[in-house]
Design a protein around this motif. Sequence first.
Motif: not given
Length: 172
Positions: A2-23
């Motif tokens: 249970t969490r008292s507030r929303e947790v935001t995760a940042l997933y940064p990268g180059s994604f050149d291009p996005v692969t199934l691994g990134h997904e």
Amino acid sequence: MTRSREVTALYPGSFDPVTLGHEDVAHRTLRVSDRVVVAVAEDSADTKAPLFSLEKRLEMLREVFAEEARIECVSFRGLLVDFARKCGADLVVRGLRAVSDFEYEFQMAQMNRELDPNLEFIFLTPDARLSFLSASLVREVARLGGDVSPFVSPSVLWRLTKRFDPIDPPEV
Ligand code: PNS
């Protein structure tokens, strides 16, 4: 959990291009957060010219995550730590495929911690079947005419095919 507030995760990268691994890593991140911001960086440690423009990489990300309301795709310029603060990220996620990734990721995480001691980094491993996969290998195989359909989503495959079409190399 249970969490008292929303947790935001940042997933940064180059994604050149996005692969199934990134997904895979983005979907796994939803298990430890409420919301994931997938952020394609204009300024990357990789000094080579990208295959796809920033806009196209973002477009592909939005296409592959179109069905997932909890994943938002954006682009950013400048330092990751500044962008993380701006978008209210609680943590930054990076994929770790093999020991060979560790040194680079560790260096980046330590540098980022020097820049912002309040930002936490977590590392998620993709499905073992995707652990060999990298955007650079996908680019190379696609450039040389190999079949990359097992490694990317159909919309990305379409753009790669068009990008390396020798007869009609279009704006992709
Ligand atoms: O997919 P990549 O190329 O491994 O991602 C690297 C990325 C984009 C996460 C990294 O280069 C980055 O954070 N760029 C933003 C600029 C920045 O903050 N550089 C200092 C990193 S310690």
